[in-house]
Write a protein that holds these residues in place. Structure first.
Motif, PDB file in Angstrom:
ATOM      1  N   GLN A  30       0.868  -1.179   0.000  1.00  0.00           N
ATOM      2  CA  GLN A  30       0.000   0.000   0.000  1.00  0.00           C
ATOM      3  C   GLN A  30       0.902   1.225   0.000  1.00  0.00           C
ATOM      4  OE1 GLN A  30      -2.382   0.940   3.663  1.00  0.00           O
ATOM      5  NE2 GLN A  30      -4.040   0.166   2.374  1.00  0.00           N
ATOM      6  N   ILE A  31       0.689   2.110  -0.957  1.00  0.00           N
ATOM      7  CA  ILE A  31       1.541   3.300  -1.076  1.00  0.00           C
ATOM      8  C   ILE A  31       1.188   4.278   0.037  1.00  0.00           C
ATOM      9  CG2 ILE A  31       2.137   5.261  -2.578  1.00  0.00           C
ATOM     10  CD1 ILE A  31       1.198   3.301  -4.941  1.00  0.00           C
ATOM     11  N   THR A  32       2.196   4.750   0.767  1.00  0.00           N
ATOM     12  CA  THR A  32       1.918   5.660   1.878  1.00  0.00           C
ATOM     13  C   THR A  32       2.262   7.108   1.523  1.00  0.00           C
ATOM     14  OG1 THR A  32       4.065   4.976   2.722  1.00  0.00           O
ATOM     15  CG2 THR A  32       2.126   4.003   3.768  1.00  0.00           C
ATOM     16  N   ASP A  33       3.224   7.269   0.608  1.00  0.00           N
ATOM     17  CA  ASP A  33       3.649   8.619   0.239  1.00  0.00           C
ATOM     18  C   ASP A  33       3.848   8.635  -1.274  1.00  0.00           C
ATOM     19  OD1 ASP A  33       5.184  10.837  -0.450  1.00  0.00           O
ATOM     20  OD2 ASP A  33       6.350  10.802   1.412  1.00  0.00           O
ATOM     21  N   ALA A  34       2.838   9.165  -1.978  1.00  0.00           N
ATOM     22  CA  ALA A  34       2.829   9.021  -3.440  1.00  0.00           C
ATOM     23  C   ALA A  34       4.041   9.665  -4.133  1.00  0.00           C
ATOM     24  CB  ALA A  34       1.518   9.543  -4.018  1.00  0.00           C
ATOM     25  N   PRO A  35       4.361  10.944  -3.827  1.00  0.00           N
ATOM     26  CA  PRO A  35       5.499  11.548  -4.540  1.00  0.00           C
ATOM     27  C   PRO A  35       6.804  10.791  -4.295  1.00  0.00           C
ATOM     28  CG  PRO A  35       4.252  13.216  -3.314  1.00  0.00           C
ATOM     29  CD  PRO A  35       3.692  11.892  -2.921  1.00  0.00           C
ATOM     30  N   THR A  36       7.023  10.371  -3.059  1.00  0.00           N
ATOM     31  CA  THR A  36       8.260   9.634  -2.774  1.00  0.00           C
ATOM     32  C   THR A  36       8.245   8.274  -3.458  1.00  0.00           C
ATOM     33  OG1 THR A  36       8.121  10.689  -0.619  1.00  0.00           O
ATOM     34  CG2 THR A  36       9.850   9.069  -0.888  1.00  0.00           C
ATOM     35  N   PHE A  37       7.072   7.652  -3.460  1.00  0.00           N
ATOM     36  CA  PHE A  37       6.963   6.348  -4.115  1.00  0.00           C
ATOM     37  C   PHE A  37       7.361   6.459  -5.581  1.00  0.00           C
ATOM     38  CE2 PHE A  37       4.817   3.106  -6.605  1.00  0.00           C
ATOM     39  CZ  PHE A  37       5.071   1.947  -5.889  1.00  0.00           C
ATOM     40  N   ARG A  38       6.858   7.502  -6.241  1.00  0.00           N
ATOM     41  CA  ARG A  38       7.164   7.662  -7.672  1.00  0.00           C
ATOM     42  C   ARG A  38       8.657   7.843  -7.890  1.00  0.00           C
ATOM     43  NH1 ARG A  38       1.894  10.777 -10.096  1.00  0.00           N
ATOM     44  NH2 ARG A  38       2.904  10.293 -12.047  1.00  0.00           N
ATOM     45  N   GLN A  39       9.268   8.550  -6.956  1.00  0.00           N
ATOM     46  CA  GLN A  39      10.707   8.766  -7.043  1.00  0.00           C
ATOM     47  C   GLN A  39      11.456   7.435  -6.840  1.00  0.00           C
ATOM     48  OE1 GLN A  39      11.654  11.857  -4.192  1.00  0.00           O
ATOM     49  NE2 GLN A  39      13.837  11.344  -4.414  1.00  0.00           N
ATOM     50  N   HIS A  40      11.046   6.667  -5.827  1.00  0.00           N
ATOM     51  CA  HIS A  40      11.685   5.364  -5.596  1.00  0.00           C
ATOM     52  C   HIS A  40      11.461   4.424  -6.778  1.00  0.00           C
ATOM     53  CE1 HIS A  40      11.389   6.018  -0.934  1.00  0.00           C
ATOM     54  NE2 HIS A  40      12.381   6.706  -1.488  1.00  0.00           N
ATOM     55  N   LEU A  41      10.282   4.532  -7.379  1.00  0.00           N
ATOM     56  CA  LEU A  41       9.943   3.656  -8.503  1.00  0.00           C
ATOM     57  C   LEU A  41      10.906   3.866  -9.674  1.00  0.00           C
ATOM     58  CD1 LEU A  41       7.721   1.523  -9.239  1.00  0.00           C
ATOM     59  CD2 LEU A  41       6.501   3.364 -10.404  1.00  0.00           C
ATOM     60  N   GLU A 163      13.164  -3.683  -1.240  1.00  0.00           N
ATOM     61  CA  GLU A 163      12.835  -2.963  -0.001  1.00  0.00           C
ATOM     62  C   GLU A 163      13.825  -1.830   0.261  1.00  0.00           C
ATOM     63  OE1 GLU A 163      12.379  -6.083   2.959  1.00  0.00           O
ATOM     64  OE2 GLU A 163      10.199  -6.120   2.581  1.00  0.00           O
ATOM     65  N   LYS A 164      15.072  -2.063  -0.099  1.00  0.00           N
ATOM     66  CA  LYS A 164      16.077  -1.015   0.075  1.00  0.00           C
ATOM     67  C   LYS A 164      15.752   0.193  -0.812  1.00  0.00           C
ATOM     68  CE  LYS A 164      20.096  -3.253   1.356  1.00  0.00           C
ATOM     69  NZ  LYS A 164      21.032  -4.173   0.702  1.00  0.00           N
ATOM     70  N   LEU A 165      15.382  -0.081  -2.061  1.00  0.00           N
ATOM     71  CA  LEU A 165      15.077   1.019  -2.984  1.00  0.00           C
ATOM     72  C   LEU A 165      13.903   1.876  -2.492  1.00  0.00           C
ATOM     73  CD1 LEU A 165      15.380  -0.668  -6.512  1.00  0.00           C
ATOM     74  CD2 LEU A 165      16.959   0.950  -5.441  1.00  0.00           C
ATOM     75  N   PHE A 166      12.961   1.232  -1.826  1.00  0.00           N
ATOM     76  CA  PHE A 166      11.782   1.959  -1.338  1.00  0.00           C
ATOM     77  C   PHE A 166      11.937   2.370   0.130  1.00  0.00           C
ATOM     78  CE2 PHE A 166      10.255  -0.084  -5.164  1.00  0.00           C
ATOM     79  CZ  PHE A 166       9.384   0.847  -5.714  1.00  0.00           C
ATOM     80  N   LYS A 167      13.163   2.205   0.635  1.00  0.00           N
ATOM     81  CA  LYS A 167      13.551   2.656   1.990  1.00  0.00           C
ATOM     82  C   LYS A 167      12.665   2.042   3.088  1.00  0.00           C
ATOM     83  CE  LYS A 167      16.439   6.219   0.647  1.00  0.00           C
ATOM     84  NZ  LYS A 167      16.618   5.905  -0.749  1.00  0.00           N
ATOM     85  N   ILE A 168      12.295   0.783   2.856  1.00  0.00           N
ATOM     86  CA  ILE A 168      11.451   0.103   3.839  1.00  0.00           C
ATOM     87  C   ILE A 168      12.245  -0.099   5.135  1.00  0.00           C
ATOM     88  CG2 ILE A 168      10.105  -2.031   4.279  1.00  0.00           C
ATOM     89  CD1 ILE A 168       9.022   0.036   2.128  1.00  0.00           C
ATOM     90  N   GLY A 169      11.604   0.129   6.258  1.00  0.00           N
ATOM     91  CA  GLY A 169      12.293   0.003   7.544  1.00  0.00           C
ATOM     92  C   GLY A 169      12.916   1.314   8.008  1.00  0.00           C
ATOM     93  N   THR A 170      12.751   2.384   7.203  1.00  0.00           N
ATOM     94  CA  THR A 170      13.237   3.706   7.624  1.00  0.00           C
ATOM     95  C   THR A 170      12.063   4.690   7.606  1.00  0.00           C
ATOM     96  OG1 THR A 170      13.662   4.731   5.482  1.00  0.00           O
ATOM     97  CG2 THR A 170      15.341   3.206   6.302  1.00  0.00           C
ATOM     98  N   ASN A 171      12.324   5.897   8.076  1.00  0.00           N
ATOM     99  CA  ASN A 171      11.287   6.945   8.064  1.00  0.00           C
ATOM    100  C   ASN A 171      10.915   7.388   6.655  1.00  0.00           C
ATOM    101  OD1 ASN A 171      11.139   7.026  10.772  1.00  0.00           O
ATOM    102  ND2 ASN A 171      12.653   8.691  11.007  1.00  0.00           N
ATOM    103  N   ALA A 172      11.808   7.087   5.717  1.00  0.00           N
ATOM    104  CA  ALA A 172      11.586   7.557   4.343  1.00  0.00           C
ATOM    105  C   ALA A 172      10.843   6.529   3.493  1.00  0.00           C
ATOM    106  CB  ALA A 172      12.927   7.898   3.695  1.00  0.00           C
ATOM    107  N   ALA A 173      10.349   5.464   4.118  1.00  0.00           N
ATOM    108  CA  ALA A 173       9.652   4.417   3.350  1.00  0.00           C
ATOM    109  C   ALA A 173       8.470   5.030   2.604  1.00  0.00           C
ATOM    110  CB  ALA A 173       9.165   3.314   4.286  1.00  0.00           C
ATOM    111  N   SER A 174       8.229   4.543   1.369  1.00  0.00           N
ATOM    112  CA  SER A 174       7.138   5.136   0.592  1.00  0.00           C
ATOM    113  C   SER A 174       5.959   4.188   0.409  1.00  0.00           C
ATOM    114  CB  SER A 174       7.652   5.587  -0.771  1.00  0.00           C
ATOM    115  OG  SER A 174       8.143   4.489  -1.494  1.00  0.00           O
ATOM    116  N   TYR A 175       6.108   2.952   0.868  1.00  0.00           N
ATOM    117  CA  TYR A 175       4.948   2.069   0.890  1.00  0.00           C
ATOM    118  C   TYR A 175       4.969   1.237   2.152  1.00  0.00           C
ATOM    119  CZ  TYR A 175       7.752  -2.061  -0.450  1.00  0.00           C
ATOM    120  OH  TYR A 175       8.669  -3.079  -0.466  1.00  0.00           O
ATOM    121  N   LYS A 176       3.827   0.650   2.461  1.00  0.00           N
ATOM    122  CA  LYS A 176       3.709  -0.280   3.586  1.00  0.00           C
ATOM    123  C   LYS A 176       3.451  -1.664   3.008  1.00  0.00           C
ATOM    124  CE  LYS A 176      -0.074  -1.064   6.201  1.00  0.00           C
ATOM    125  NZ  LYS A 176      -1.360  -0.670   6.714  1.00  0.00           N
ATOM    126  N   LYS A 177       4.230  -2.631   3.476  1.00  0.00           N
ATOM    127  CA  LYS A 177       3.984  -4.000   3.007  1.00  0.00           C
ATOM    128  C   LYS A 177       2.699  -4.519   3.633  1.00  0.00           C
ATOM    129  CE  LYS A 177       5.940  -8.593   3.678  1.00  0.00           C
ATOM    130  NZ  LYS A 177       7.161  -9.344   3.969  1.00  0.00           N
TER     131      LYS A 177
END
Ligand code: HEM
Length: 480
Positions: A30-41, A163-177
């Motif tokens: 589930q995308i939590t932060d759309a602009p950041t997600f697009r950047q990570h994508l 997960e690293k690319l989407f910064k999962i596990g940090t404050n900058a994560a852009s989606y929730k698993k």
């Protein structure tokens, strides 16, 4: 590379060729932060495996196999891993992408809203219907990563990279698993078989231009039956450029109650002269599916299994029910493969079923049946099929096959069916009912005799409808 006129470097690999796999993880998010997600994508897109790359993987595997065999060695597995990504309508909404020209009504409402219509169990009605699914699928799922490969370590490593690319596990994560579900091909000689024991993945539509020299069988279909914007897509002219070369993915998390199914088959085994108990059970089971466990179609070999026929690509899909449009001595009307691809049942009446063809790409999940389960004739561990299929219209593809054919006791219909077929005994559902009524045709000698499908062995636990965009759309529209 086949000369198809299709841009095989633009189409995600799972769609046309399928990614080679022993194991595959569906990772829902589930995308939590759309602009950041697009950047990570943007950083993620290069990981996506295309059809061209998947075909190369297959070549590499074949080459290694030949080399190993040439040296007298057992073929060893070479590390292969592939990543694809798909988005739900809710994902596009979250990203602020107008997907209305995708048009498909099933996609736009999502599978949870469609579940009652598909016949899944649940509570409430209409808009307030809540399917009896696993909690994960009751949440809004925005997308899915599909990661397939030769082994758990290669797949798990790739998931860590994502997960690293989407910064999962940090404050900058852009989606929730939301959840990840691992599928595994079954071991040993069952490797291409689903959990009830039947060979799977035999019949998929051949794509004109892409599949060179398709073996005899159902008529090949235009690429647009699977890919948006291509010839044969019903809405070809209405598509926006970013939709071209994408495909809809229907995903279903299906449990299979194997010991219970086996018990049903054994109890109803056919008692015909000359058949042992086991042969009688095998014949009954084969008539539920329309193929023997070996894969041999009952339309071609109705009374005895024929393993040579089963593995001969020139023969194992070359049947049309044309010799028996108005009777079911060879193959029951309701048999799974006749319900889901009725071939001459409709084509000889002048109906085209091209738009109702789907490319199936599922994988099994869960352990083999244990001794305790066999003894108790009861499922104690979750297992089944991670069903996945591609099409250019869910409404004409998966949804239509499930609702109008599998769940419809009167299909195949018309004057030519003297007995009411009943629902598809494998996947048919009657609006949340466990008792699914009667199926005719299981006994070849007395087709009007019915068996009661008063239990259900394939149980939906969730799912969603997705869109798998082209690489260009990922780069230029979705990640932009
Ligand atoms: C074919 C099993 C779910 C659509 C088959 C075959 C088997 C099988 C054994 C024959 C092998 C082959 O032709 O590849 C199952 C099981 C399921 C399941 C055990 C659930 C756990 C579904 C669903 C759909 C579906 C949900 C779509 C609504 C088809 C189609 C074919 C097929 C289109 C090919 C028919 C043909 O072209 O002859 N399935 N299936 N299946 N199945 Fe399923």
């Amino acid at each position: 590379t086949p000369d198809s006129g299709l841009d095989l470097r633009n189409i995600q690999g799972d769609i046309l060729s399928g990614m080679p796999k022993k194991t595959e993880t569906f990772y829902f998010f589930q995308i939590t932060d759309a602009p950041t997600f697009r950047q990570h994508l943007r950083a993620f897109v290069p990981l996506v495996k295309t059809v061209a790359q998947a075909l190369k993987d297959r070549d590499d595997i074949d080459k290694h196999k030949k080399k190993d065999e040439g040296h007298g060695n057992k073929p060893h597995v070479i590390p292969i891993v592939g990543v694809n990504v798909s988005f739900s309508h809710f994902g596009f909404v979250k990203l602020g992408i107008d997907d209305s020209k995708l048009i498909d009504p099933a996609f736009l409402i999502g599978q949870r809203q469609d579940a009652q219509g598909l016949g899944d169990k649940g509570t409430g009605d209409g808009e307030s219907f809540v399917p009896d699914w696993d909690d994960a699928f009751k949440q809004d799922i925005h997308g899915v990563f599909i990661v397939s490969g030769d082994s758990h370590p290669t797949v798990d490593k790739k998931i860590q990279d994502i997960e690293k690319l989407f910064k999962i596990g940090t404050n900058a994560a852009s989606y929730k698993k939301i959840v990840s579900i691992r599928g595994d091909v079954r071991p040993g000689d069952q490797s291409a078989h689903e959990h009830f024991g039947y060979l799977d993945g035999v019949s998929n539509p051949a794509i004109i231009g892409f599949d060179k020299n398709p073996p005899p069988g159902p008529k090949p279909v235009q690429a647009g039956v699977i890919l948006l914007g291509q010839e044969g897509d019903q809405n070809k002219d209405g598509r926006e450029p970013w939709m071209i070369d994408g495909s809809f993915l229907a995903f279903r998390h299906l449990l299979q109650n194997v010991p219970e199914f086996d018990e049903f088959v054994n109890k109803n085994r056919l008692q015909l002269p000359g058949l042992t108990e086991k042969e009688g059970a095998d014949l009954f089971g084969a008539r539920l599916v329309g193929r023997w466990k070996s894969g041999a179609p009952v339309d071609l070999t109705p009374f005895l299994d024929d393993p040579d026929l089963a593995t001969d690509p020139l023969r194992n899909n070359n049947f049309h029910f044309s010799a028996e449009r108005d009777f079911q001595k060879l193959c029951p009307f309701a048999a799974h493969v006749r319900k889901t691809n009725p071939r001459a049942d409709l084509e000889e009446l002048g109906f085209s079923i091209d738009r109702n063809r789907i490319l199936r790409r599922g994988i099994q999940f869960g352990p083999e049946v244990t001794r305790a389960e066999r003894q108790q004739k009861k499922t104690l561990h979750r297992r089944g099929l991670l069903f996945a299929c591609y099409q250019s219209s869910i409404a004409s593809g998966f949804q239509f096959i499930q609702k109008s054919w599998a769940n419809n006791p009167d299909f195949p219909f018309g004057e030519q069916t003297p007995e009411t077929p009943g629902v598809d005994p494998i996947i048919g559902q009657l609006r949340g009912q466990t008792d699914r009524g009667l199926m005719s045709g299981t006994n070849p000698n007395t087709p009007a005799t019915t068996v009661s499908l008063n239990d259900i062995w394939v149980i939906p636990r969730g799912g969603e409808y997705f869109f798998s965009p082209s690489v260009k759309a990922l780069r230029e529209t979705i990640a932009a």
